[in-house]
Enzyme design. Sequence first.
Site, PDB file in Angstrom:
ATOM      1  N   CYS A  66     -16.405   0.860   0.094  1.00 49.05           N
ATOM      2  CA  CYS A  66     -15.217   0.042   0.405  1.00 49.05           C
ATOM      3  C   CYS A  66     -14.843   0.102   1.879  1.00 49.05           C
ATOM      4  O   CYS A  66     -14.101  -0.757   2.353  1.00 49.05           O
ATOM      5  CB  CYS A  66     -14.054   0.469  -0.476  1.00 49.05           C
ATOM      6  SG  CYS A  66     -13.443   2.135  -0.137  1.00 49.05           S
ATOM      7  N   GLN A  99      -9.555  -3.991  -4.002  1.00 50.72           N
ATOM      8  CA  GLN A  99     -10.876  -3.596  -3.507  1.00 50.72           C
ATOM      9  C   GLN A  99     -11.943  -3.839  -4.564  1.00 50.72           C
ATOM     10  O   GLN A  99     -12.993  -4.433  -4.299  1.00 50.72           O
ATOM     11  CB  GLN A  99     -10.860  -2.110  -3.129  1.00 50.72           C
ATOM     12  CG  GLN A  99     -12.214  -1.596  -2.682  1.00 50.72           C
ATOM     13  CD  GLN A  99     -12.641  -2.194  -1.360  1.00 50.72           C
ATOM     14  OE1 GLN A  99     -11.909  -2.124  -0.387  1.00 50.72           O
ATOM     15  NE2 GLN A  99     -13.835  -2.792  -1.309  1.00 50.72           N
ATOM     16  N   ARG A 138     -13.046  -9.132   0.378  1.00 48.62           N
ATOM     17  CA  ARG A 138     -11.630  -8.773   0.217  1.00 48.62           C
ATOM     18  C   ARG A 138     -10.763 -10.014   0.430  1.00 48.62           C
ATOM     19  O   ARG A 138      -9.826 -10.271  -0.312  1.00 48.62           O
ATOM     20  CB  ARG A 138     -11.220  -7.687   1.237  1.00 48.62           C
ATOM     21  CG  ARG A 138     -11.864  -6.337   1.046  1.00 48.62           C
ATOM     22  CD  ARG A 138     -11.405  -5.648  -0.212  1.00 48.62           C
ATOM     23  NE  ARG A 138      -9.961  -5.478  -0.268  1.00 48.62           N
ATOM     24  CZ  ARG A 138      -9.279  -4.485   0.316  1.00 48.62           C
ATOM     25  NH1 ARG A 138      -9.915  -3.550   0.987  1.00 48.62           N
ATOM     26  NH2 ARG A 138      -7.959  -4.394   0.201  1.00 48.62           N
ATOM     27  N   ASP A 175     -17.623   6.462  -1.713  1.00 47.53           N
ATOM     28  CA  ASP A 175     -16.394   6.296  -0.923  1.00 47.53           C
ATOM     29  C   ASP A 175     -16.218   7.566  -0.098  1.00 47.53           C
ATOM     30  O   ASP A 175     -16.890   8.584  -0.326  1.00 47.53           O
ATOM     31  CB  ASP A 175     -15.201   6.061  -1.875  1.00 47.53           C
ATOM     32  CG  ASP A 175     -13.892   5.750  -1.136  1.00 47.53           C
ATOM     33  OD1 ASP A 175     -13.931   5.447   0.061  1.00 47.53           O
ATOM     34  OD2 ASP A 175     -12.834   5.817  -1.792  1.00 47.53           O
ATOM     35  N   ARG A 208       0.885  -1.176   0.000  1.00 44.10           N
ATOM     36  CA  ARG A 208       0.000   0.000   0.000  1.00 44.10           C
ATOM     37  C   ARG A 208       0.912   1.212   0.000  1.00 44.10           C
ATOM     38  O   ARG A 208       1.658   1.421   0.973  1.00 44.10           O
ATOM     39  CB  ARG A 208      -0.914  -0.007   1.224  1.00 44.10           C
ATOM     40  CG  ARG A 208      -1.590   1.332   1.460  1.00 44.10           C
ATOM     41  CD  ARG A 208      -2.756   1.256   2.408  1.00 44.10           C
ATOM     42  NE  ARG A 208      -3.880   0.564   1.800  1.00 44.10           N
ATOM     43  CZ  ARG A 208      -5.106   0.539   2.289  1.00 44.10           C
ATOM     44  NH1 ARG A 208      -5.380   1.163   3.409  1.00 44.10           N
ATOM     45  NH2 ARG A 208      -6.069  -0.105   1.668  1.00 44.10           N
ATOM     46  N   HIS A 224      -7.117   1.130  -6.647  1.00 40.92           N
ATOM     47  CA  HIS A 224      -7.315   0.163  -5.558  1.00 40.92           C
ATOM     48  C   HIS A 224      -7.906  -1.107  -6.165  1.00 40.92           C
ATOM     49  O   HIS A 224      -9.059  -1.457  -5.926  1.00 40.92           O
ATOM     50  CB  HIS A 224      -8.240   0.773  -4.503  1.00 40.92           C
ATOM     51  CG  HIS A 224      -8.196   0.107  -3.157  1.00 40.92           C
ATOM     52  ND1 HIS A 224      -7.381  -0.986  -2.876  1.00 40.92           N
ATOM     53  CD2 HIS A 224      -8.873   0.370  -1.997  1.00 40.92           C
ATOM     54  CE1 HIS A 224      -7.564  -1.350  -1.614  1.00 40.92           C
ATOM     55  NE2 HIS A 224      -8.461  -0.541  -1.066  1.00 40.92           N
TER      56      HIS A 224
END
Length: 314
Positions: free
Chosen positions: A268, A131, A296, A222, A101, A128
Amino acid sequence: MIRHFIDIADYSSDQLRQMIQDALVMKARPASVSAKLSGMNIALLFEKPSTRTRISFEVGVNQLGATPLVLDNKGMQLGRGETVADTAKVMSRYVDAIMIRAENHDTVLELSHHASIPVINGLTNQSHPCQVMADVMTVAEKKAPDLNFAHLHIVWLGDGNNVAHSWIEAAAAFGFTLTLATPDALRPDASIVAKAKAAGGVIHLSNDPALAITDADVVVTDTWISMGASMGGAEHIDAAAHKNMLEPFRVTTQLMELAAPDAIFMHCLPVYRGNEADAEVVDGAQSVIWDEAENRLHAQKAIMCFCLDKNNAG
Ligand code: CP
Ligand code: NVA
């Protein structure tokens, strides 16, 4: 050839569908893959905070019979100026894959260029992908068990951010229609949209949340303030002005009523109730956020096997 997993657009529709299929099988029969990556070591490297990515990868690595090493850049020489290239070369001598990340997408690209092992993108300022693979898996479970997504209209409301970019790439790969309703100043990256359209994606940009959400099958939003912005990094923004622009894009119960009656709501996480969505929507009957979070784990196990299973090579 090393199989990195850096962006959804890097792989074919068939390969991505296979990953979703594998994730669904792994969810149904976890024991079937309990030794799939036996004996391997997988580094999980974080330059930004994480709850879901960290825990789901760590548990997923364990469930595949491998060993996770959870690292943060500040605890490594990387945080004191050792180059990304040198870090990639050294880590390649110790571990079998790296999930990272990163603050900047370029760090992931550079790591992958210098590593002789797969590199998996666990979120950057730009995308991402893990995700959104979990999100597509969730849409498959709820709306497209045959993995045919062509009849679905997915609507994104809010900031045209990293997660939105991966949804744009997913639209081209999986064949659903995607509308992104954002303030004009917060549209997604034009080059990512153009590339996805050129790859056959049906993608519409809008600044009208009510029009966009009407008859939607899936509604996605988000956080209004992403980590890169709130941590004072390169993406630093004027938070008050940013929130002001986004007010009309909050997924309210009234807006949700314009979507199809059986529409699902996705996020998410982490979610900030009262900002990007009303608490009644987040915690309401149409919300699938907990299944989405669980997925996930399964989607990432499929991604790790795609990258690392010698039988999958080619
Ligand atoms: N959705 C997501 O990636 O959550 P974390 O930041 O907690 O990993
Ligand atoms: N867009 C958010 C996603 C968090 C999982 C961020 O980058 O902070």
